[in-house]
Design a protein around this motif. Structure first.
Motif, PDB file in Angstrom:
ATOM      1  N   VAL A 287       7.570   1.559   8.911  1.00 14.51           N
ATOM      2  CA  VAL A 287       6.110   1.567   8.887  1.00 14.51           C
ATOM      3  C   VAL A 287       5.590   2.711   9.749  1.00 14.51           C
ATOM      4  CG1 VAL A 287       5.906  -0.905   8.416  1.00 14.51           C
ATOM      5  CG2 VAL A 287       5.867  -0.088  10.785  1.00 14.51           C
TER       6      VAL A 287
ATOM      7  N   GLN B 148       1.616   4.325  11.292  1.00 15.30           N
ATOM      8  CA  GLN B 148       0.150   4.331  11.414  1.00 15.30           C
ATOM      9  C   GLN B 148      -0.253   5.790  11.562  1.00 15.30           C
ATOM     10  OE1 GLN B 148      -2.521   1.739  12.289  1.00 15.30           O
ATOM     11  NE2 GLN B 148      -3.848   3.490  12.082  1.00 15.30           N
TER      12      GLN B 148
ATOM     13  N   HIS C 130      -2.154   2.824   7.107  1.00 19.57           N
ATOM     14  CA  HIS C 130      -0.893   2.118   7.311  1.00 19.57           C
ATOM     15  C   HIS C 130       0.010   2.478   6.139  1.00 19.57           C
ATOM     16  CE1 HIS C 130      -3.465  -0.907   9.627  1.00 19.57           C
ATOM     17  NE2 HIS C 130      -2.850  -0.137  10.478  1.00 19.57           N
TER      18      HIS C 130
ATOM     19  N   HIS D 196      -2.700   0.576   3.308  1.00 25.23           N
ATOM     20  CA  HIS D 196      -4.049   0.233   3.758  1.00 25.23           C
ATOM     21  C   HIS D 196      -4.691   1.487   4.324  1.00 25.23           C
ATOM     22  CE1 HIS D 196      -6.923  -1.351   6.854  1.00 25.23           C
ATOM     23  NE2 HIS D 196      -7.295  -2.048   5.801  1.00 25.23           N
TER      24      HIS D 196
END
Length: 156
Positions: free
Chosen positions: A93, A95, A120, A132
């Protein structure tokens, strides 16, 4: 990189494709590319102030977002570019804090707006997906905090 040769194996490639897909002359956005960027479960969230100055959100699925953007940009020259980015990555993941500006021409042109995307991302082992995205535009009393880019470092 041509729009049809977008590289989603890197965060840079995904982010370049994101800004490329929204940019174009009236009605010239590349929604086929957008569909390739967005994970099937993506949420895209536009924030703004309503007529009374109260914060509101407009939350879209990929299809709802496309319909909204088609209406908003149907008669508008709109070229959005990333001006700076910070990335925090952990495992699969990430950010991204992505500053942008939109103008009426691809190079130069009248400034339409500046803002900050918070994205995201998910890597499925072969490529990155946008899961997102939430954003807000600069306005009186709200400017992009320089600390994000001047004091923070990328992680991961």
């Amino acid at each position: 990189m041509a729009r049809d040769q977008a590289d989603f194996t890197t965060i840079d490639g995904l982010m370049h494709a994101l800004y490329s897909s929204i940019s174009g002359p009236p009605g010239g956005q590349d929604f086929e590319l957008s569909r390739r960027i967005h994970h099937p479960d993506v949420r895209l969230v536009r924030t703004r102030l309503d007529e009374d100055g109260r914060p509101i959100v407009l939350s879209f699925s990929a299809d709802q977002y496309e319909a909204n953007v088609r209406g908003v940009l149907a008669d508008m020259h709109f070229y959005e570019v990333e001006t700076e980015r910070r990335t925090v990555r952990f495992g699969n993941v990430a950010q991204v804090f992505s500053a942008y500006e939109a103008r009426t021409e691809p190079e130069g042109g009248e400034l339409i707006k500046r803002g900050l995307n918070f994205g995201h991302l998910f890597n499925d082992g072969t490529r990155w997906w946008l899961m997102h995205l939430i954003w807000d535009d600069e306005r009186e009393g709200v400017v992009i905090p320089r600390e994000i880019f001047d004091e923070w470092s990328d992680v991961g």
